[in-house]
Design an enzyme around this catalytic site. Structure first.
Site, mmCIF file in Angstrom:
data_model
loop_
_atom_site.group_PDB
_atom_site.id
_atom_site.type_symbol
_atom_site.label_atom_id
_atom_site.label_comp_id
_atom_site.label_asym_id
_atom_site.label_seq_id
_atom_site.Cartn_x
_atom_site.Cartn_y
_atom_site.Cartn_z
ATOM 1 N N GLY A 142 72.445 26.275 -120.094
ATOM 2 C CA GLY A 142 71.889 26.119 -118.615
ATOM 3 C C GLY A 142 70.575 26.585 -117.927
ATOM 4 N NE ARG A 177 71.868 25.700 -109.998
ATOM 5 C CZ ARG A 177 73.159 25.565 -109.461
ATOM 6 N NH1 ARG A 177 73.299 24.398 -108.944
ATOM 7 N NH2 ARG A 177 74.201 26.035 -109.752
ATOM 8 C CB SER A 198 76.440 40.306 -114.097
ATOM 9 O OG SER A 198 76.003 40.954 -113.296
ATOM 10 C CE1 TYR A 242 78.713 36.506 -112.544
ATOM 11 C CE2 TYR A 242 79.188 38.104 -112.017
ATOM 12 C CZ TYR A 242 78.202 37.472 -112.539
ATOM 13 O OH TYR A 242 76.775 36.958 -112.831
ATOM 14 C CB ALA A 252 86.680 40.970 -115.782
ATOM 15 C CB THR A 253 83.053 37.253 -118.116
ATOM 16 O OG1 THR A 253 82.619 37.082 -116.561
ATOM 17 C CG2 THR A 253 84.269 36.562 -117.987
ATOM 18 C CE LYS A 254 77.883 37.069 -116.135
ATOM 19 N NZ LYS A 254 76.548 35.885 -117.214
HETATM 20 P P1 NAD Z 1 72.716 29.023 -111.655
HETATM 21 O O1 NAD Z 1 74.048 28.808 -110.511
HETATM 22 O O2 NAD Z 1 71.680 29.138 -110.883
HETATM 23 O O3 NAD Z 1 72.900 28.736 -112.997
HETATM 24 C C1 NAD Z 1 73.891 28.744 -113.679
HETATM 25 C C2 NAD Z 1 73.643 27.603 -114.915
HETATM 26 O O4 NAD Z 1 74.526 28.052 -115.682
HETATM 27 C C3 NAD Z 1 73.187 26.100 -114.688
HETATM 28 O O5 NAD Z 1 72.186 25.785 -115.016
HETATM 29 C C4 NAD Z 1 74.238 25.621 -114.855
HETATM 30 O O6 NAD Z 1 74.496 24.394 -115.129
HETATM 31 C C5 NAD Z 1 75.022 26.424 -116.372
HETATM 32 N N1 NAD Z 1 76.486 25.983 -116.323
HETATM 33 C C6 NAD Z 1 77.856 26.335 -115.303
HETATM 34 N N2 NAD Z 1 78.767 26.171 -115.558
HETATM 35 C C7 NAD Z 1 78.375 25.670 -117.313
HETATM 36 C C8 NAD Z 1 79.067 25.682 -118.098
HETATM 37 N N3 NAD Z 1 80.718 24.714 -117.820
HETATM 38 N N4 NAD Z 1 78.371 25.253 -119.032
HETATM 39 C C9 NAD Z 1 77.339 25.352 -118.958
HETATM 40 N N5 NAD Z 1 76.819 25.742 -118.379
HETATM 41 C C10 NAD Z 1 77.482 25.951 -117.357
HETATM 42 O O7 NAD Z 1 72.401 30.812 -111.292
HETATM 43 P P2 NAD Z 1 71.871 31.426 -111.846
HETATM 44 O O8 NAD Z 1 71.839 32.766 -110.944
HETATM 45 O O9 NAD Z 1 70.312 30.993 -112.436
HETATM 46 O O10 NAD Z 1 72.878 32.395 -112.959
HETATM 47 C C11 NAD Z 1 72.006 32.391 -113.866
HETATM 48 C C12 NAD Z 1 73.107 33.224 -115.289
HETATM 49 O O11 NAD Z 1 72.541 34.820 -114.740
HETATM 50 C C13 NAD Z 1 74.396 33.849 -115.251
HETATM 51 O O12 NAD Z 1 74.678 33.956 -116.284
HETATM 52 C C14 NAD Z 1 74.812 34.774 -114.327
HETATM 53 O O13 NAD Z 1 76.246 34.997 -114.383
HETATM 54 C C15 NAD Z 1 73.564 35.299 -114.190
HETATM 55 N N6 NAD Z 1 73.271 36.496 -113.384
HETATM 56 C C16 NAD Z 1 72.924 35.709 -112.441
HETATM 57 C C17 NAD Z 1 72.547 36.436 -111.167
HETATM 58 C C18 NAD Z 1 72.007 35.891 -109.889
HETATM 59 O O14 NAD Z 1 71.993 37.472 -108.964
HETATM 60 N N7 NAD Z 1 71.195 35.166 -109.766
HETATM 61 C C19 NAD Z 1 73.031 37.839 -111.076
HETATM 62 C C20 NAD Z 1 73.656 38.336 -112.281
HETATM 63 C C21 NAD Z 1 74.018 37.466 -113.437
#
Ligand code: NAD
Length: 251
Positions: A13, A16, A143, A156, A158-160
């Site tokens: 991922g 972005r 997370s 969500y 639970a997975t984290k």
């Molecule tokens: P985002 O939505 O910008 O990025 C998520 C990325 O995951 C994207 O590139 C997307 O294409 C990819 N993705 C989604 N479904 C997918 C799939 N089926 N197969 C492969 N890739 C897939 O969000 P982000 O904030 O950059 O999140 C990145 C990570 O950080 C995630 O695991 C998210 O749970 C975690 N996170 C984010 C936050 C936050 O506040 N943004 C907080 C805690 C944890």
């Protein structure tokens, strides 16, 4: 002090948000990077081009983490092209809202497939290569939700939470192969994932629970990943690095 020249990393991922920031930061440290994407090929290509401007090798690879075969093929493609895989950042994931009493089977399944099983698939495909190399570095993105829960996002959270126990299980299991397994647990970070929530009229409520009074930037999470990916952290494994502005202290 951080030099990842000669190392290779895969960031799932990575087109972005936190994944993109992580890819660019690893590249700035000299690392060759592969990023996976699902639908945002154009954005992934932009990251690839930016990476190459730093003089490192870069590649993009399509993979839906919910699909075991595709995820395994993603790992194989990176090893084929780069010859090795030193750093695996399990970043790809989704965050969706669903109350427990109306959560459909499909909503539950999608969350588990992408956020949890996808991480299992990627790690189990990467580990044989890391064992052969006698080294590896796995960094999972969890997370704050995985530690203190999150109302209306129980699937969500639970997975984290599972990502944290996965990290703690694999650290001792893989240590004898010189493979470290750590976790970064972000709090609120301003990305596409949280854009709506942070732009909502009641976003102040979210910010009021963060001692530092703001959401983090993707780069602030990437910095923690870079530290764990680097030789500054060679004695750290099984650790959960919280990057949340103090938010987990405030339930
Ligand atoms: P985002 O939505 O910008 O990025 C998520 C990325 O995951 C994207 O590139 C997307 O294409 C990819 N993705 C989604 N479904 C997918 C799939 N089926 N197969 C492969 N890739 C897939 O969000 P982000 O904030 O950059 O999140 C990145 C990570 O950080 C995630 O695991 C998210 O749970 C975690 N996170 C984010 C936050 C936050 O506040 N943004 C907080 C805690 C944890």
């Amino acid at each position: 002090m951080i030099n990842l020249r000669g190392k290779t990393a895969l960031i799932t991922g990575g087109s972005r948000g936190i994944g993109r920031a992580t890819a660019i930061m690893l590249v700035q440290a000299g690392c060759d990077v592969a990023i996976s994407f699902v639908t945002h090929e154009e954005a992934a290509r932009e990251v690839e081009q930016t990476a190459r401007q730093y003089g490192v090798k870069a590649m993009i690879v399509p993979a839906d983490l919910a699909d075991r075969r595709k995820t395994e093929q993603m790992i194989e493609a990176v090893v084929r092209q780069f010859g090795r895989l030193d750093i695996l950042v399990n970043n790809g994931g989704i965050w969706k809202k669903a109350a427990i009493d109306t959560m459909s089977e499909q909503q539950l399944q999608e969350m588990i497939d992408i956020n949890l099983k996808g991480v299992f698939y990627a790690i189990s495909a990467a580990v044989p290569h890391m064992k052969k190399q006698r080294s590896g570095n796995i960094i999972n993105i969890s997370s704050t939700a995985g530690q203190r829960g999150e109302a209306f996002h129980s699937h969500y959270a639970a997975t984290k939470g599972a990502i944290i126990s996965l990290t703690k299980s694999l650290a001792p299991e893989l240590a004898r192969h010189n493979i470290r397994v750590n976790c970064v647990a972000p709090g609120w970070v301003a990305t596409d994932m949280t854009f709506e929530a942070l732009a909502a009229p009641d976003a102040d409520k979210i910010l009021s629970l963060i001692p530092l009074g703001r959401a983090g930037t993707p780069e602030e999470i990437a910095g923690a990943v870079l530290f764990l990916a680097s030789d500054l952290s060679t004695f750290i494994t099984g650790e959960i690095l919280n990057v949340n502005g103090g938010a987990v202290l405030c339930g």
